[in-house]
Design a protein around this motif. Structure first.
Motif, PDB file in Angstrom:
ATOM      1  N   HIS A 122      -5.176  -3.525   7.689  1.00 41.46           N
ATOM      2  CA  HIS A 122      -4.838  -4.646   8.558  1.00 41.46           C
ATOM      3  C   HIS A 122      -4.208  -4.131   9.850  1.00 41.46           C
ATOM      4  CE1 HIS A 122      -4.850  -6.416   4.525  1.00 41.46           C
ATOM      5  NE2 HIS A 122      -5.076  -7.581   5.080  1.00 41.46           N
ATOM      6  N   HIS A 175       9.156  -3.558  11.493  1.00 43.93           N
ATOM      7  CA  HIS A 175       7.734  -3.520  11.156  1.00 43.93           C
ATOM      8  C   HIS A 175       7.272  -2.158  10.653  1.00 43.93           C
ATOM      9  CE1 HIS A 175       6.923  -7.514  12.840  1.00 43.93           C
ATOM     10  NE2 HIS A 175       7.804  -7.195  13.770  1.00 43.93           N
ATOM     11  N   GLU A 189      -0.654  -2.502   6.463  1.00 44.48           N
ATOM     12  CA  GLU A 189      -0.683  -3.063   7.815  1.00 44.48           C
ATOM     13  C   GLU A 189      -0.165  -2.091   8.860  1.00 44.48           C
ATOM     14  OE1 GLU A 189       0.500  -7.280   8.923  1.00 44.48           O
ATOM     15  OE2 GLU A 189       2.205  -6.139   9.700  1.00 44.48           O
ATOM     16  N   ASN A 205      -1.910  -5.836  12.934  1.00 44.65           N
ATOM     17  CA  ASN A 205      -1.180  -6.982  13.458  1.00 44.65           C
ATOM     18  C   ASN A 205      -0.870  -6.672  14.918  1.00 44.65           C
ATOM     19  OD1 ASN A 205       0.613  -9.016  14.090  1.00 44.65           O
ATOM     20  ND2 ASN A 205       1.843  -8.791  12.233  1.00 44.65           N
ATOM     21  N   TYR A 239       6.980  -7.110   5.859  1.00 45.11           N
ATOM     22  CA  TYR A 239       6.152  -6.009   5.381  1.00 45.11           C
ATOM     23  C   TYR A 239       4.905  -6.497   4.660  1.00 45.11           C
ATOM     24  CZ  TYR A 239       4.636  -2.067   2.551  1.00 45.11           C
ATOM     25  OH  TYR A 239       3.881  -1.092   1.951  1.00 45.11           O
ATOM     26  N   LYS A 240       3.762  -5.945   5.079  1.00 50.56           N
ATOM     27  CA  LYS A 240       2.496  -6.197   4.395  1.00 50.56           C
ATOM     28  C   LYS A 240       1.871  -4.852   4.077  1.00 50.56           C
ATOM     29  CE  LYS A 240       1.565 -10.582   6.742  1.00 50.56           C
ATOM     30  NZ  LYS A 240       0.630 -11.314   7.638  1.00 50.56           N
TER      31      LYS A 240
END
Length: 241
Positions: free
Chosen positions: A211, A39, A12, A213, A8-9
Motif C-alpha cells: 500500500h 507513520h 504501507e 498512502n 499503522y497499516k
C-alpha cells in the motif's frame, strides 16, 4: 488506542508530497517530525528549503547536512519524505565486494517482482559510499538548479547503513523509480543521499509493501505547481545524480 495503532497499516508506505512537486521547487515544509514519525520508524526525505537529507531507522531520525548528522527535533519540517514501519521478510548476507550495478542486480533477484514497493536496509561494511547533501535554498528554484550547490562527501572502508526504497517504474514522478538510498555511518556523525557505492560485508533486509498512502499538501505552492513535467526522466536523473 495509541496514535501508532490508529495510523499503522501493515505493508504501507506513507509519503509526503511528490517528486514532481520537489522538481518544481515546492520546498515548503508541510509536516513536522512529530507528525511523520507517527507513520513510521524508517525512511528518507528532505527538509524545508532543501536544508539537508533525512534518514530514519530503528525509530531514530536524523538530518544529514554538509556531511554531518544531527538528530531531528519536533520543529523540523519536511516538504517530501517516505516513511514506513520496517518489518523485513527477506534477509541476505553478502560477504564479498560488489559494486552498485552488480549488487542491485542481486537485490532484484531477492524479491518476487519489480512491480511492488520495497523498503530496504543495507547494514555493514562498505568499501566506498559516495554521497551528497543539497544546500539550503532561499529562493524556490527548480531542483535541477538547486543541486548545483550540493556538497559531496566520499566514504572509504566505512561501517554504516544505507536506507531507502525501491519504487516501481509506473510510479515515477510520485517518487523516484528504482532505488533511492540515503547513508549514515555507524558513528551517526556523517552521511547523505547516495550516488554510488561498493559493498564489502553487509546484511540486506527487505520489507515488501502493498500500500502507498500519499499525502498531497493543500498549500499554495503545491496547488500552483507544474506537476506534469516535459522531461521527467532527465530532470530526475539530474536531481538524483
Amino acid at each position: 488506542m495509541d496514535v501508532k495503532s490508529r495510523l499503522y497499516k501493515p505493508g504501507e508506505i506513507y509519503q509526503v508530497s511528490t517528486m514532481t512537486a520537489l522538481l518544481d521547487g515546492v520546498y515548503d515544509g508541510v509536516l513536522n517530525y512529530d507528525q511523520i514519525k507517527q507513520h513510521g520508524n524508517f525512511g528518507i526525505g528532505t527538509f524545508s528549503h532543501l536544508d539537508g537529507e533525512l534518514i530514519g531507522f530503528d525509530g531514530n531520525f536524523y538530518r544529514l547536512r554538509g556531511g554531518c548528522a544531527v538528530p531531528m527535533v519536533s520543529q523540523d519540517r519536511t516538504p517530501f519524505c517516505t516513511v514506513t514501519y520496517f518489518n523485513p521478510q527477506i534477509t541476505y548476507t553478502v560477504d564479498k565486494p560488489m559494486n552498485k550495478i552488480t549488487f542491485e542486480k542481486l537485490l532484484k533477484k531477492l524479491v518476487p517482482s519489480e512491480n511492488l514497493f520495497y523498503a530496504v536496509c543495507i547494514d555493514g561494511i562498505f568499501k566506498e559510499v559516495n554521497t551528497r547533501t543539497v544546500s539550503y535554498q532561499e529562493k524556490y528554484i527548480p531542483m535541477t538548479e538547486a543541486v548545483n550547490s550540493q556538497q559531496t562527501i566520499n566514504f572509504k572502508n566505512v561501517k554504516g547503513k544505507i536506507v531507502g526504497f525501491w519504487t516501481p517504474f509506473y510510479a515515477q514522478g510520485i517518487a523516484v523509480s528504482g532505488y533511492h538510498f540515503h547513508f549514515i555511518d555507524d558513528a551517526l556523525q556523517k552521511g547523505g543521499h547516495v550516488f554510488d557505492y561498493t559493498v564489502d560485508d553487509v546484511k540486506i533486509s527487505i520489507d515488501q509493501k502493498t500500500h502507498m498512502n500519499l499525502y498531497t499538501p493543500d498549500i499554495k505552492s503545491f496547488l500552483n505547481a507544474k506537476l506534469s513535467r516535459n522531461d521527467l526522466m532527465n530532470e530526475i536523473k539530474i536531481a538524483e545524480g
